[in-house]
Structures are given as C-alpha cells and as structure tokens.
Design a protein around this motif. Structure first.
Motif, PDB file in Angstrom:
ATOM      1  N   ALA A   1      68.777 -11.804  68.756  1.00 35.28           N
ATOM      2  CA  ALA A   1      69.753 -12.606  68.837  1.00 35.28           C
ATOM      3  C   ALA A   1      69.605 -13.705  69.675  1.00 35.28           C
ATOM      4  CB  ALA A   1      70.795 -12.077  69.661  1.00 35.28           C
TER       5      ALA A   1
ATOM      6  N   SER B   1      84.757 -14.999  66.340  1.00 41.68           N
ATOM      7  CA  SER B   1      83.321 -15.158  66.158  1.00 41.68           C
ATOM      8  C   SER B   1      82.658 -14.864  67.592  1.00 41.68           C
ATOM      9  CB  SER B   1      82.782 -16.371  65.640  1.00 41.68           C
ATOM     10  OG  SER B   1      81.341 -16.395  65.277  1.00 41.68           O
ATOM     11  N   LEU B   2      81.878 -13.881  67.612  1.00 35.90           N
ATOM     12  CA  LEU B   2      81.197 -13.637  68.803  1.00 35.90           C
ATOM     13  C   LEU B   2      79.910 -13.973  68.825  1.00 35.90           C
ATOM     14  CD1 LEU B   2      82.918 -10.169  69.429  1.00 35.90           C
ATOM     15  CD2 LEU B   2      83.647 -12.372  70.541  1.00 35.90           C
ATOM     16  N   LYS B   3      79.279 -14.515  69.860  1.00 36.64           N
ATOM     17  CA  LYS B   3      77.748 -15.024  70.109  1.00 36.64           C
ATOM     18  C   LYS B   3      77.197 -13.860  71.279  1.00 36.64           C
ATOM     19  CE  LYS B   3      73.809 -16.467  69.794  1.00 36.64           C
ATOM     20  NZ  LYS B   3      72.949 -15.919  68.581  1.00 36.64           N
ATOM     21  N   VAL B   4      76.689 -13.025  70.899  1.00 36.15           N
ATOM     22  CA  VAL B   4      75.759 -12.363  71.910  1.00 36.15           C
ATOM     23  C   VAL B   4      74.307 -12.564  72.186  1.00 36.15           C
ATOM     24  CG1 VAL B   4      75.466  -9.827  72.830  1.00 36.15           C
ATOM     25  CG2 VAL B   4      77.442 -10.118  71.455  1.00 36.15           C
TER      26      VAL B   4
END
Lengths: 395, 117
Positions: free
Chosen positions: B28, B2-5
């Motif tokens: 975001a 899971s990537l958080k940008v």
C-alpha cells in the motif's frame, strides 16, 4: 421489473429474486458468462441495464474464468462487483476464486448448486459448491428464493466489512430453487439500498494519488503468515453474518440471527442435518415421524464456510444421534463434506459424542421423497458406518 | 466510503501474522522495492570490470531493476546484486562488450554454477 417503491408480495423463482436483489443492490460491475441454471440472472440483469434501470457496467465474458477475473479486477479497482454461475462454471472459476479471497476482494457470487460432469448433468446436487469449499470464500446456503434474496441483501455488508474483507458465495439449489416459483416479499428499492449501504472500498487501484500493488509475490518468510491472516478474515465472517442477519430480521422481519435453522429439535433423540432446499421435504418427514411419537428433529445450516463450529458443537452435542445428509459423492473421503465436518466437531476431548451416520442423496437430482427420509431415519440403527446412498439401485 | 491504509515501513521478518495488514497481502505504498532483497536467488554472477567501462550509462537506461550503481560523480561503480535478476540486458547493450577481445568487456557473466552438475 420497474422500480419497487413499497414492500411488495410477488411470485418469483430464485433466479428472478436474485436478479431483483442485484438490481436493488445496484453493483458497479457485473461480469457474467451464462450457464444453466443461473443464465436467467444475467439475462434479466442485462435487460435492466438495457432499460436504463441500473447503470452497472455489465461485461459479457468469454468464460467463467474470465467473468471472475473481471470481478477481481473491478473489485481491486474499487467497485462493488458481482457474478452468477454454477457447476462447471464455478469449477472453471476456481483458480480465480483463490486469488479473489487471497487478495481480500469482497466479490459477491450467486451459485446455483448443480452436479458436475462427467457424465454431463444439469440437475441439482452440491458437488460444485462443496468442490470449492476450501477456496477461502464465505458460503451461504439458501433454502428457497426468499432466503436467496435475503442472503444477497446481506452479502455485500458481510463481505465488505473491515474485519472480514472476504468474497462471498450465495448458493441456492439448481432448478429446485432457481426455477421454482414461490410467493415472496420484495422490499422497496429505497429500503434495500439503505440496508445494504454504500460500498466500503479499501485501497482501490483507481485511486491514482495513492498507488497500491495487488497480487504480489510472497517468499517462504511471509506466505504462511498471510494465509493465517486471510483465515482470520474468513473466521470473522461468522459473527459479522450473525450481526447482519439480526439486522435483516429487525429491519424486514424475516429470518433470524442464527446461522442454523432448527426444526422440532426439542427433546430430539435423532437430528437430521441438511443444507438448502431439501429442508422443505425433511420438515414433512419430521412431522410424520413426530406424529408417530418419534423424537426427531432437523438442523439446517445457513452457512457452510466459515463452518459455524462453536455454535454447532454446542447445539448438536445435546442430541444422541445425528444423521448427516450430503448431496455430493464422498469421492473417496470417509464421509461427504458435511458429514466429515460434523464428525470432526466431536472428537476433540473425552466428552461423550453422538452416534453419527452419513447418507448420500439426490445426486444429479435423484428424486428423494419424504418417505425415503422417513425410512432412513427409522433405519438409523441398522445403517452401516460407511455413507449410505439413498435411492441408489444396488441389486 | 473509501479508506486508505498506508504502511510506510517494511514489515520485519519477525512479525507475527497478527501484525500483518488486515486488508491482505497488498503493498500500500510506493518506492519500497529497494527494501526487498529480490536478487539473491540468481543462478549466475554478473561481474563488472571498472577499467573497461566507458561510463556511457546505457546499462542504467535498460536495467529494469535500477541495479546499476554510480558514485556521486556519476561514474559507474558496480552492480547491486541484491536486486539484479541476471536478465542480461546490460550485457547486451554494453558498447565495451562489442570488443572482439573479451578481456576488454565491462559486464561479464560468470559461468552458470549449474553447468558444474
């Protein structure tokens, strides 16, 4: 089908092969509404859920529009979402297809290329898939059940890639692929799961510690930039697909990295361009003509969107004559979808371009035998500029 | 995986498409709605008459856009026209507006400019 622990040869139709691929991919959410010819995929998958072979959230929708909306919500929430549909179902989905690609949600859709009403027809042509060709989805066109299975294994990897983030549609021909049995190879569950990998999730809605907002509004100052940015993701799918196809060939020994399937194109003077299951019939036509000493070949596209422009321009400019087969009505356009795309490849500079003719065939599964293709290839020089409708009763 | 940008600043209007978020038109981060002037397309103008206001803050309670402006002492001083969408909920709830004498009203819509056509 119980769990598959080793590479197995099986006799399956396209639907069953697709259901097997989905079971092995093990998606988080399957939003489904049944439609001929892909109902069986959902039925089979529902059995897998009922038997406890997968713990996928299987959601029975009230329409295809809802099925795709379920996938959009599920994908934005951070899951790997899939669905299957065809024909009227795909067209009903089309509004949501634009939203899925615009929000960059890597959903996987299986389409059984089926003709559109009216008149109501449940048989094969590419009217539905070509009708949604500008929705911003990646479109892979499978020739047979084995290829549909293989493309499905590749699909999540292509769609979820960080440079792509674009939904993907795996299209196979209605009945001719979905319901036709074929001896094919199913890889072991473990190998497939290793190949496909864990879902790559970006900015999930359910990550409540890091809230994000999907489906936002753009004023004129940003809409065009976002559209261009979205296009970049779609265009990146071309090289990513080549990469994943190459990995598939390396891992399982099937297919090739190429987005084209070339058949006997060596020194060919005339090349026929086609998509999906018709390639099987055409190979026989090509063989017959080659026996007679005619230099003809075939190029089959495995991918329609993004259109592999550069590859095709390079490959096709070597041939003096191109016959492009479209399995859809041109509906008022100069050529069918494939004909228009291929024609547009060559008129960008002063270099010589091939002579192009377009033919429409097999609408609503009008029978087209290998002799029909032999005849139209032999008659190429007499063909009108307008698309020629093969096996249409005209007199 | 899971990537958080996270994009913590507003994208300037001069940004090219290459500068936009690769993951699409997603917002975001949070608390950024004040950065976007979303109230500049309203058809009517909402006038605030400070001398009629009783500072009950009911308008603040119902405003969906947090467009009621207070000074540091908690006195209402006006409407944030950059974010007010003319929904009229403050006009409806305002106790001063209940006065039969319209001269004593605190929140009043000017005439809709479209009425001139």
């Amino acid at each position: 089908m119980p769990k598959i622990t080793k590479r197995t040869e099986k006799t399956l139709d396209g639907n069953h092969a697709a259901a097997e691929a989905l079971r092995q991919i093990h998606p988080d959410v399957f939003g489904f509404y049944p439609i001929t010819p892909t109902s069986y995929i959902g039925e089979k998958f529902a059995k897998y859920v009922a038997d406890g072979e997968v713990d996928t959230e299987y959601v029975c929708a009230e329409s295809e529009h809802a099925a795709m909306s379920i996938c959009v919500g599920a994908s934005a929430a951070g899951s790997r979402a899939v669905t299957a549909t065809a024909s009227q179902g795909l067209i009903l989905m089309s509004e949501v297809l634009y939203n899925a690609s615009g929000m960059r949600l890597p959903i996987v859709l299986i389409n059984g290329n089926r003709s559109l009403g009216a008149p109501l027809s449940i048989h094969c042509d590419h009217g539905d898939a070509m009708g949604v060709r500008d929705t911003g989805w990646i479109q892979l066109m499978a020739e047979n059940a084995q290829e549909a299975y293989d493309f499905l294994l590749c699909a999540p990897r292509i769609a979820e890639d960080k440079e792509v983030r674009t939904p993907i549609m795996v299209c196979m021909d209605c009945f001719q692929t979905t319901h036709t049995l074929m001896n094919m190879v199913i890889e072991s569950d473990k190998e497939v799961q290793k190949f496909v990998g864990e879902p790559i999730v970006v900015n999930p809605l359910l990550d409540i510690d890091n809230p994000v907002s999907y489906g936002n509004f753009d004023k004129p100052n940003f809409y065009m930039e976002h559209r261009r940015s979205q296009l970049e993701g779609l265009l990146n799918a071309e090289s990513k697909t080549t990469e994943v196809f190459a990995d598939l060939a390396k891992t399982f020994g099937r297919g090739s990295a190429s987005l084209l399937d070339e058949y006997r194109t060596d020194e060919a003077e005339l090349v026929v361009i086609v998509m999906c299951s018709t390639a099987g019939t055409l190979r026989k036509s090509i063989d017959k003509l080659r026996e007679k000493g005619q230099k003809v070949g075939m190029v089959r596209l495995k991918m329609f969107r993004p259109f592999p422009t550069k590859t095709l321009r390079k490959v096709l400019s070597a041939f003096p004559k191109l016959l492009i087969l479209d399995r859809m009505s041109p509906a008022g356009a100069t050529f069918g979808a494939l004909g228009s795309e291929i024609s547009a490849l060559f008129y960008h500079d002063d270099t010589p371009h091939p002579k192009i003719r377009n033919a429409i065939y097999g609408l609503g599964s009008r029978e087209t035998h290998f002799e029909d293709f032999v005849k139209i290839i032999e008659d190429f020089d007499q063909l009108p500029i307008e698309p020629k409708w093969i096996n249409l009763r005209e007199d | 995986m899971s990537l958080k940008v996270v994009h913590s600043t507003i994208t300037p209007e001069t940004a090219s498409w290459k500068d936009l978020e690769k993951e699409g038109p997603i917002i975001a981060d949070t608390g950024n709605s004040q950065l976007y002037g979303t109230g500049n397309w309203v058809p009517k103008k909402l006038d605030f008459y400070e001398e009629n206001c009783i500072n009950c803050s009911l308008c603040w309670a119902v405003c969906p856009d947090d467009a009621i402006v207070f000074d540091k002492d908690g006195n209402m001083v006006g409407i944030d026209t950059e974010h007010c969408k003319d929904c009229g909920m403050c006009v409806e709830i305002c106790p001063a507006n209940k006065n039969p004498d319209t001269e004593k009203h605190a929140l009043v819509f000017e005439d809709d400019y479209r009425d001139d056509f």
